[in-house]
Each structure stands twice: as C-alpha cells, then as structure tokens.
Design an enzyme around this catalytic site. Structure first.
Site, PDB file in Angstrom:
ATOM      1  CB  CYS A 193      -0.912   0.006   1.189  1.00 43.77           C
ATOM      2  SG  CYS A 193      -1.913   1.431   1.457  1.00 43.77           S
TER       3      CYS A 193
ATOM      4  CB  CYS B 133       0.342   1.856   4.244  1.00 44.24           C
ATOM      5  SG  CYS B 133      -1.424   1.248   3.873  1.00 44.24           S
TER       6      CYS B 133
END
Length: 126
Positions: free
Chosen positions: A55, A58
């Site tokens: 991600c 993230c």
C-alpha cells in the site's frame, strides 16, 4: 524497515530513527492478539495502524506515525500488516485504518492518511 523479535509475543519495530518503547509491531495473528489483549486490559490509550507493505499510501504515512509515537509517549502505538495477520485483520477493509482505544475500548476509527488529521486524533484520544 526491519522487524526484530523481542521477549514475549510483542515485537519492537526498528527503523532508521530511534527505537521507541511505546511502538510495537505485530508480526503474526498471535502477536496481534496478545497486543490487543494488552490494550483491552489497560487504561493506557492506544492506536493501531492497520496497513500493508504493498500500500503506497500506508508507506507514505508510516514515517509520520512512527514520529508521532515520540510526541505522544503516553500512548501505545501498534503497526499491524494485514498480510502478516490475516485472521485478526479480516475485518479491515481499507488501508491504512487507524483504530483508537481508551480505557480498553475502541473509541474511534480513521480511514486514509493525513498527518494533521492523525495528529489531531492522537491529541483528542491521548
């Protein structure tokens, strides 16, 4: 970023910055369950960052999350990768998801990023 096993089920997170005793990472479902049990039986406020290695968002917020753990020493900070803890994170639908705990109860949840948003929520729940 590299994880290093410490005593017990909990793991400390190690990166280029200074290690912080209030920052843990869960490397497995069992370690996340142990951390969750600790949070739920504690009066200490906590935040769990559910993310994933793949991600991009993230990865962008993670350094700020780690840095904020230095600013909020009275809180427990936990990072859980949804791929490393698939059973205990199957309820997570968005990454990153931040869950905030106070007095052992989940009191708030935040989806997505934004360092200022995250800092405001940490201040609110600390």
């Amino acid at each position: 970023m590299r994880k290093q096993e410490s005593e017990g089920e909990n793991l400390d997170f190690e990166s280029n910055s200074n290690r912080n005793v209030n920052f843990k990472t869960a490397a497995s479902d069992q370690s996340l369950l142990t951390i969750l049990d600790d949070i739920k039986s504690s009066k200490t406020p906590a935040v769990i960052n559910y993310g994933a290695s793949w991600c991009g968002v993230c990865s962008q917020i993670f350094p700020a999350f780690e840095q904020l753990s230095n600013s909020f020493q009275g809180m427990k900070f936990v990072y859980a990768d949804i791929d490393e803890c698939p059973e205990t994170t199957r309820h997570i639908r968005y990454t990153p998801t931040f869950q905030f705990y106070r007095n052992g109860e989940k009191v708030d949840e935040m989806f997505g990023t934004g360092e200022e948003r995250l800092r405001d929520r940490l201040w609110l729940h600390s």
